[in-house]
Design a protein around this motif. Sequence first.
Motif, PDB file in Angstrom:
ATOM      1  N   THR A  13     -22.783 -41.704 -11.435  1.00 18.77           N
ATOM      2  CA  THR A  13     -21.931 -40.542 -11.192  1.00 18.77           C
ATOM      3  C   THR A  13     -21.613 -40.413  -9.703  1.00 18.77           C
ATOM      4  N   LEU A  14     -22.621 -40.618  -8.858  1.00 17.92           N
ATOM      5  CA  LEU A  14     -22.396 -40.534  -7.418  1.00 17.92           C
ATOM      6  C   LEU A  14     -21.423 -41.606  -6.942  1.00 17.92           C
ATOM      7  N   GLU A  15     -21.592 -42.819  -7.428  1.00 13.78           N
ATOM      8  CA  GLU A  15     -20.692 -43.897  -7.031  1.00 13.78           C
ATOM      9  C   GLU A  15     -19.267 -43.605  -7.499  1.00 13.78           C
ATOM     10  N   ALA A  16     -19.129 -43.077  -8.708  1.00 15.46           N
ATOM     11  CA  ALA A  16     -17.798 -42.727  -9.212  1.00 15.46           C
ATOM     12  C   ALA A  16     -17.193 -41.596  -8.380  1.00 15.46           C
ATOM     13  N   LEU A  17     -18.027 -40.633  -8.004  1.00 18.37           N
ATOM     14  CA  LEU A  17     -17.550 -39.518  -7.201  1.00 18.37           C
ATOM     15  C   LEU A  17     -17.009 -40.003  -5.862  1.00 18.37           C
ATOM     16  N   PHE A  18     -17.769 -40.876  -5.196  1.00 13.71           N
ATOM     17  CA  PHE A  18     -17.319 -41.401  -3.911  1.00 13.71           C
ATOM     18  C   PHE A  18     -16.019 -42.181  -4.078  1.00 13.71           C
ATOM     19  N   GLY A  19     -15.939 -43.005  -5.112  1.00 13.83           N
ATOM     20  CA  GLY A  19     -14.748 -43.820  -5.318  1.00 13.83           C
ATOM     21  C   GLY A  19     -13.508 -42.981  -5.588  1.00 13.83           C
ATOM     22  N   ARG A  20     -13.640 -41.971  -6.437  1.00 14.95           N
ATOM     23  CA  ARG A  20     -12.474 -41.161  -6.798  1.00 14.95           C
ATOM     24  C   ARG A  20     -12.015 -40.270  -5.639  1.00 14.95           C
ATOM     25  N   ILE A  21     -12.953 -39.709  -4.910  1.00 12.22           N
ATOM     26  CA  ILE A  21     -12.565 -38.865  -3.780  1.00 12.22           C
ATOM     27  C   ILE A  21     -11.941 -39.711  -2.674  1.00 12.22           C
ATOM     28  N   GLN A  22     -12.452 -40.919  -2.463  1.00  6.71           N
ATOM     29  CA  GLN A  22     -11.849 -41.797  -1.455  1.00  6.71           C
ATOM     30  C   GLN A  22     -10.414 -42.142  -1.812  1.00  6.71           C
ATOM     31  N   ALA A  23     -10.095 -42.152  -3.098  1.00  5.41           N
ATOM     32  CA  ALA A  23      -8.749 -42.539  -3.534  1.00  5.41           C
ATOM     33  C   ALA A  23      -7.743 -41.389  -3.460  1.00  5.41           C
ATOM     34  N   VAL A  24      -8.190 -40.172  -3.184  1.00  5.58           N
ATOM     35  CA  VAL A  24      -7.281 -39.026  -3.142  1.00  5.58           C
ATOM     36  C   VAL A  24      -6.376 -39.121  -1.913  1.00  5.58           C
ATOM     37  N   ASP A  25      -5.083 -38.915  -2.104  1.00  4.85           N
ATOM     38  CA  ASP A  25      -4.128 -38.873  -0.993  1.00  4.85           C
ATOM     39  C   ASP A  25      -4.096 -37.457  -0.436  1.00  4.85           C
ATOM     40  N   THR A  26      -4.616 -37.280   0.774  1.00  5.54           N
ATOM     41  CA  THR A  26      -4.694 -35.948   1.372  1.00  5.54           C
ATOM     42  C   THR A  26      -3.519 -35.648   2.290  1.00  5.54           C
ATOM     43  N   THR A  27      -2.482 -36.470   2.295  1.00  8.56           N
ATOM     44  CA  THR A  27      -1.337 -36.266   3.183  1.00  8.56           C
ATOM     45  C   THR A  27      -0.677 -34.906   2.924  1.00  8.56           C
ATOM     46  N   PRO A  28      -0.488 -34.072   3.948  1.00  5.66           N
ATOM     47  CA  PRO A  28       0.180 -32.778   3.751  1.00  5.66           C
ATOM     48  C   PRO A  28       1.621 -32.964   3.286  1.00  5.66           C
ATOM     49  N   SER A  29       2.072 -32.066   2.435  1.00  2.00           N
ATOM     50  CA  SER A  29       3.448 -32.114   1.957  1.00  2.00           C
ATOM     51  C   SER A  29       4.380 -31.501   2.999  1.00  2.00           C
ATOM     52  N   ALA A  30       5.701 -31.666   2.796  1.00  2.00           N
ATOM     53  CA  ALA A  30       6.682 -31.050   3.697  1.00  2.00           C
ATOM     54  C   ALA A  30       6.534 -29.530   3.679  1.00  2.00           C
ATOM     55  N   ARG A  31       6.207 -28.976   2.515  1.00  2.00           N
ATOM     56  CA  ARG A  31       5.998 -27.523   2.408  1.00  2.00           C
ATOM     57  C   ARG A  31       4.780 -27.095   3.216  1.00  2.00           C
ATOM     58  N   ASP A  32       3.684 -27.889   3.140  1.00  2.00           N
ATOM     59  CA  ASP A  32       2.489 -27.594   3.942  1.00  2.00           C
ATOM     60  C   ASP A  32       2.826 -27.560   5.424  1.00  2.00           C
ATOM     61  N   ASN A  33       3.539 -28.593   5.889  1.00  2.00           N
ATOM     62  CA  ASN A  33       3.883 -28.677   7.307  1.00  2.00           C
ATOM     63  C   ASN A  33       4.771 -27.507   7.723  1.00  2.00           C
ATOM     64  N   GLY A  34       5.731 -27.133   6.873  1.00  2.00           N
ATOM     65  CA  GLY A  34       6.625 -26.033   7.208  1.00  2.00           C
ATOM     66  C   GLY A  34       5.902 -24.707   7.337  1.00  2.00           C
ATOM     67  N   GLN A  35       4.979 -24.425   6.406  1.00  2.00           N
ATOM     68  CA  GLN A  35       4.219 -23.181   6.470  1.00  2.00           C
ATOM     69  C   GLN A  35       3.328 -23.146   7.714  1.00  2.00           C
ATOM     70  N   ALA A  36       2.724 -24.289   8.035  1.00  2.00           N
ATOM     71  CA  ALA A  36       1.856 -24.348   9.210  1.00  2.00           C
ATOM     72  C   ALA A  36       2.650 -24.132  10.488  1.00  2.00           C
TER      73      ALA A  36
END
Length: 379
Positions: A282-305
């Motif tokens: 479970t821990l190995e799967a957790l690390f693998g799946r979280i590492q694969a998440v794209d955390t790039t902010p969206s255009a909407r995120d950037n505009g609000q910031a």
Amino acid sequence: MVHAAAVLISVAAFLVPQDVRARRVPPPVFEDYVLELRRGSELNYLRFTGHGSFWDNRLQLDDPNQPATRIRYFAEEDGIRFQILVFRGVVDRFATESQREQVPQELVAEFICRPGEPPVEVSRLWAFGLSELALRLVPALSEEVTPFRYDNLTNSVQLVEVEEFQDRLALRLTNNSEKGLIAVGISGSTRSSFPGSVLLAPGAEMEAPIHKKPRPSGEPPPVGLPTIQISCAVFEDYTFEGDPNEAAQFALRRWGNLIGLRKILPVFEELLKNPEPDAVATLEALFGRIQAVDTTPSARDNGQAVQFFSRHFSISPPEVADRLFGAAASSRRFLLDEINWNARRILESERPEGIWDYLQRTLERWQSRLQALREDFGE
């Protein structure tokens, strides 16, 4: 009044059978000396217990061809005996101490360091592609404090006391304002609370360490007195005192963490609802799946910031976008580092099944932080 005090080294206790009365008298060297360890141009000071070892942090790497060092030490009557070992091998990040001991190790050097003797150099490490080590015992601090300059760019944060240690200064600060502080800039770094909590309440005190910068043996001390600077103070409502750029960088990190956690935590939650057959999987799967998440902010995120920071701080839209991108990605590292640190210790304990409760509590704690960030920025 600002004053200072020197602090000496503590000695760890040892476990003995319950039917045996035992008392260990530590050698005087523990009370008066610390280890100066030089690796290439890097210099560090280490405190002793009775015996133990330091593992090279590259033990975390899954590379069987990458050598690394281990330093074992034992108390002697008049000094410290050291063994320098080199090891190779793949070690899982959740390996127990006994599993680490099974990694093949080669003894490179063994010697005793005594007070007043010159450094012992371990040059044979070059044969393994590693930087040489130099070890010696140096006196702990005297009661005379190192002089320093004090510069405070805020009105609300006041320095009350300074304690000097071998490797750091410990500052005691107080908040003289009527608002809670969530961040304080101190000599080049920002100390902050977790989202939803206060770092320093009105009238309260806190301790903040400043680690001394190591320099190679023989290098002369820098010219002039070191400076302790209180550079900024950020309050719960994101108003601030002091350096506006440092305050803006802190707020940007908070907003970037909001974006990253918003994407990461649903993955964490889904995995706990449908875990793997055992804890390690479970821990190995957790690390693998979280590492694969794209955390790039969206255009909407950037505009609000950009809208938020144009109201509170003087910072350009391109810099807002750049800082958000890095902060959103760093939220993943902070979460995984916390899990990695704690999970290994739980699996090594007498109750490894406690890992499931730990993961659920960790998810809930980080979800609480995400909710606090959403409230901070009106999401």
